[in-house]
Design a protein around this motif. Structure first.
Motif, PDB file in Angstrom:
ATOM      1  N   UNK A  64       0.843  -1.195   0.000  1.00 33.39           N
ATOM      2  CA  UNK A  64       0.000   0.000   0.000  1.00 33.39           C
ATOM      3  C   UNK A  64       0.880   1.247   0.000  1.00 33.39           C
ATOM      4  N   UNK A  65       0.408   2.256  -0.692  1.00 35.62           N
ATOM      5  CA  UNK A  65       1.041   3.575  -0.668  1.00 35.62           C
ATOM      6  C   UNK A  65      -0.049   4.601  -0.397  1.00 35.62           C
ATOM      7  N   UNK A  66       0.069   5.303   0.721  1.00 37.91           N
ATOM      8  CA  UNK A  66      -0.888   6.341   1.102  1.00 37.91           C
ATOM      9  C   UNK A  66      -0.171   7.684   1.167  1.00 37.91           C
ATOM     10  N   UNK A  67      -0.697   8.661   0.440  1.00 36.80           N
ATOM     11  CA  UNK A  67      -0.125  10.006   0.404  1.00 36.80           C
ATOM     12  C   UNK A  67      -1.213  10.989   0.827  1.00 36.80           C
ATOM     13  N   UNK A  68      -0.910  11.754   1.847  1.00 39.66           N
ATOM     14  CA  UNK A  68      -1.901  12.697   2.353  1.00 39.66           C
ATOM     15  C   UNK A  68      -1.324  14.071   2.573  1.00 39.66           C
ATOM     16  N   UNK A  69      -2.199  15.077   2.506  1.00 40.30           N
ATOM     17  CA  UNK A  69      -1.832  16.450   2.798  1.00 40.30           C
ATOM     18  C   UNK A  69      -2.967  17.073   3.599  1.00 40.30           C
ATOM     19  N   UNK A 105      -4.724   9.991  -0.860  1.00 34.48           N
ATOM     20  CA  UNK A 105      -4.814   9.088  -2.004  1.00 34.48           C
ATOM     21  C   UNK A 105      -4.246   7.755  -1.558  1.00 34.48           C
ATOM     22  N   UNK A 106      -5.062   6.703  -1.585  1.00 37.68           N
ATOM     23  CA  UNK A 106      -4.635   5.381  -1.162  1.00 37.68           C
ATOM     24  C   UNK A 106      -4.510   4.449  -2.346  1.00 37.68           C
ATOM     25  N   UNK A 107      -3.334   3.848  -2.487  1.00 40.78           N
ATOM     26  CA  UNK A 107      -3.069   2.941  -3.601  1.00 40.78           C
ATOM     27  C   UNK A 107      -2.844   1.538  -3.064  1.00 40.78           C
ATOM     28  N   UNK A 108      -3.644   0.572  -3.559  1.00 38.98           N
ATOM     29  CA  UNK A 108      -3.458  -0.847  -3.267  1.00 38.98           C
ATOM     30  C   UNK A 108      -2.691  -1.428  -4.439  1.00 38.98           C
ATOM     31  N   UNK A 109      -1.379  -1.549  -4.283  1.00 37.97           N
ATOM     32  CA  UNK A 109      -0.543  -1.938  -5.413  1.00 37.97           C
ATOM     33  C   UNK A 109      -0.773  -3.379  -5.847  1.00 37.97           C
ATOM     34  N   UNK A 110      -1.070  -4.287  -4.946  1.00 39.05           N
ATOM     35  CA  UNK A 110      -1.264  -5.688  -5.298  1.00 39.05           C
ATOM     36  C   UNK A 110      -2.540  -5.893  -6.107  1.00 39.05           C
ATOM     37  N   UNK A 140      -4.835  -4.416   5.706  1.00 35.84           N
ATOM     38  CA  UNK A 140      -5.381  -3.334   4.892  1.00 35.84           C
ATOM     39  C   UNK A 140      -5.552  -2.102   5.774  1.00 35.84           C
ATOM     40  N   UNK A 141      -5.724  -0.905   5.196  1.00 34.64           N
ATOM     41  CA  UNK A 141      -5.865   0.311   6.019  1.00 34.64           C
ATOM     42  C   UNK A 141      -7.271   0.468   6.570  1.00 34.64           C
ATOM     43  N   UNK A 142      -7.361   1.258   7.659  1.00 36.64           N
ATOM     44  CA  UNK A 142      -8.639   1.628   8.272  1.00 36.64           C
ATOM     45  C   UNK A 142      -8.890   3.103   8.021  1.00 36.64           C
TER      46      UNK A 142
END
Length: 597
Positions: free
Chosen positions: A303-308, A329-334, A389-391
């Motif tokens: 997972x890659x999560x980018x926030x501002x 922006x949450x990315x589930x790469x798998x 996984x994220x919450x």
């Protein structure tokens, strides 16, 4: 007639008198004569009548007064000349034997300054063959640079009553740090490694009939090895305030692995009244499990999560206000999936009565990335087959009151209501009608399930700090859960409370007490084993428990102190997790020694 009067007066006043007296009398005679002549003339004048015509009203004016600039001259025939007088002092020495005593300042008794040491070592032993060892050291490299390390070991050989599987544990950790404080910049670097060992000893009760040979053949040991490296940089008088970053690695004895990188930059731009703050959040997680439960394939996750999060901050004497929003922006790469999230970031605090009463409230939210490391820190008995996984915490609205009833008594009352999507819940792994191939497949480990949960929380806290010699605190929190799919909030308590106190009995003897209360929790067990009952689903309740602890210490001198600790003094083998009783009454005796290298 007037001439005769004047002649008689003159003769009377001048007869047989001295010169000065005759002079004074002559002046008086002349004055009286003139007065008499004037009166006589006034009697003889004939005052006539005259008509006066007033042409305009009379307006009186006052002329300016002028000081007569004339210095009188003394005209005296006798002038006395002042005679000059000179004075001389004739000194005569006087013999004296008096000697004044020197003054001395009054002595003020002051306490002996407390000697501070940069290092200490602790060693303790207790029942259940438990060992506690600590070593802390700090090095002052220069006026601005510091370095240190901390080593800690905590272990027990087990021995819990009525537990047939090995239940020992180890936890060893080494941390190091380096920091530097320059004129305009401060930076720090830290890192550490940790080794932990646990056993899945919580067999369900229906395995009680298995022979000891079968139980002894279960190798229920799990080990975790983790390490991290991180750092931070803070800049003075710059719109760029600071940035912190951390890289963590985790592996276990079942070939599981996980990497987690987190970076959080912070910026601030002062405006006329407000301050514009912009916080960033970058979280990258990658991991894998070698195997699945009951022979299923392993799984990978990334997972890659980018926030501002921009916000406007206003602060004055009584009001603190922060109005912001967070976007992720949450990315589930798998799974090649992406999502966009928006959360509120509102905080307000207003001082109604100085420090006595402060009202605060707001709404908060965010994207929380769950990790294998976090799960095993909360519950070390999870299986290496988790679904990670994220919450998403959509919001948490809160409000409360806090303040100080006096300089030594503080309080905090808070109520909140929030909604979370994909909240992680621990649930016991099921048992199926196959021969387990792994030690965690006997219904003695936990997995993670996710559900959307609404949570109501009411929290209260009271702290008393009379002095450094006495402190007391108490807190309690009630929870109410509303589930979407799951019937219960598995393994989440409905109430938690804590009471603690630290105090000095004498200058050498100190003590402390802490009591923890955890309310009931709901549990679920699922089994599909023919000899025990097909499709068995058991809803259970874990009883509430109280864990009372006490410690007592004696300072032999400023370097050496001896201590004793007691844990779970009520002797309950309560279950913190389903089928996992804890050790009974635990005692530990040890010593701490402070020193300088």
């Amino acid at each position: 007639m007037l001439k005769d009067i004047f002649s008689r007066l003159f003769t009377m006043f001048t007869a047989n008198k001295s010169y000065s007296e005759r002079l004074i009398r002559i002046v008086l005679i002349i004055t009286l004569s003139l007065l008499c002549i004037t009166l006589a003339s006034a009697q003889d004048d004939n005052i006539g009548t005259e008509v006066v015509n007033i042409v305009k009203p009379y307006t009186p004016t006052i002329s300016d007064a002028f000081k007569v600039k004339e210095t009188p001259v003394l005209n005296d025939s006798v002038t006395t000349q002042k005679k000059e007088v000179s004075y001389e002092i004739f000194s005569v020495p006087v013999a004296s034997t008096f000697t004044p005593a020197k003054g001395r300042a009054a002595a003020v008794e002051k306490p002996k300054p407390l000697k501070l040491y940069d290092n200490y070592a602790t060693l303790g032993f207790g029942n259940y063959t438990s060992i506690l060892a600590e070593l802390y050291s700090n090095f002052q490299i220069s006026r601005t640079d510091n370095a240190g390390f901390f080593l800690r070991h905590n272990s027990s050989q087990g021995g819990i009553d009525d537990v047939r599987i090995e239940n020992k544990y180890y936890d060893t950790r080494l941390d190091g740090n380096y920091s530097s404080r320059q004129k305009d910049i401060t930076y720090a670097v830290d890192g550490g490694i940790e080794h932990q060992l646990f056993n899945w000893y919580g067999l369900p009760s229906f395995y009680d009939g298995l022979p000891d040979e079968t139980i002894d053949a279960i190798d229920a040991q799990q080990t975790y090895f983790s390490g991290y490296v991180g750092g931070s940089i803070a800049v003075e008088d710059s719109f760029f305030e600071q940035i912190s970053a951390n890289l963590r690695f985790l592996s276990d004895s079942y070939s599981s692995s996980e990497f987690n990188f987190v970076a959080k930059p912070e910026f601030a731009f002062p405006l006329t009244t407000f301050t514009l703050k912009i916080d960033g959040d970058v979280n990258y997680l990658s991991g894998s499990f070698d195997k699945g439960l009951f022979g299923l394939n392993g799984m990978n996750y990334s997972f890659l999560n980018i926030g501002v999060s921009p916000s406007l901050v206003y602060v004055d004497e009584d009001l603190s206000l922060s109005l912001g929003v967070a976007g992720y922006v949450g990315l589930d790469n798998e799974n090649s999936d992406s999502n966009f999230y928006v959360y509120p970031r509102i905080n307000v605090s207003y001082r109604l009565v100085d420090e006595l009463l402060i009202v605060y409230g707001g709404a908060d939210g965010g994207l929380r990335q769950n990790t294998y490391y976090d799960f095993k820190e909360e519950n070390p008995f999870v299986s290496p087959t988790l679904w990670v996984m994220p919450t998403s915490q959509l919001y948490e609205a809160f409000g409360g009151l806090k303040g100080k009833l006096s300089n030594s008594v503080g309080y905090n009352i808070r109520a909140s209501y929030g909604k979370e999507e994909n909240k992680a819940l621990f649930q016991a792994n099921p048992v199926i009608d196959v021969t387990p191939t792994e030690a965690y497949e006997y219904g003695n480990s936990f997995s993670v399930v996710y559900d959307d949960v609404n949570t109501l929380s009411i929290f209260g806290e009271l702290k008393v700090e009379v002095s450094d010699a006495f402190s007391l605190g108490a807190s309690g929190e009630y929870f109410g859960y509303t589930m979407t799919n799951e019937p219960e909030a598995w393994n989440l308590p409905d109430f938690k409370a804590t009471i603690f106190s630290n105090f000095d009995i004498t200058e050498q003897i100190y003590a402390g007490v802490s009591v923890f209360y955890v309310g009931e929790r709901n549990s679920l067990f699922t089994g599909d084993v023919g000899i025990f009952g097909d499709g068995m689903v058991v809803f259970g309740t874990l009883d509430s428990y109280i864990d009372a602890n006490v410690h007592l210490g004696y300072r032999v001198n400023d370097r050496l102190s001896i201590f004793a600790k007691g844990s779970n003094l009520l002797g309950e083998n309560y279950e913190k997790w389903q089928n996992y009783p804890v050790q009974g009454i635990q005692g530990l005796l040890g010593a701490t020694y402070k020193f300088d290298w």
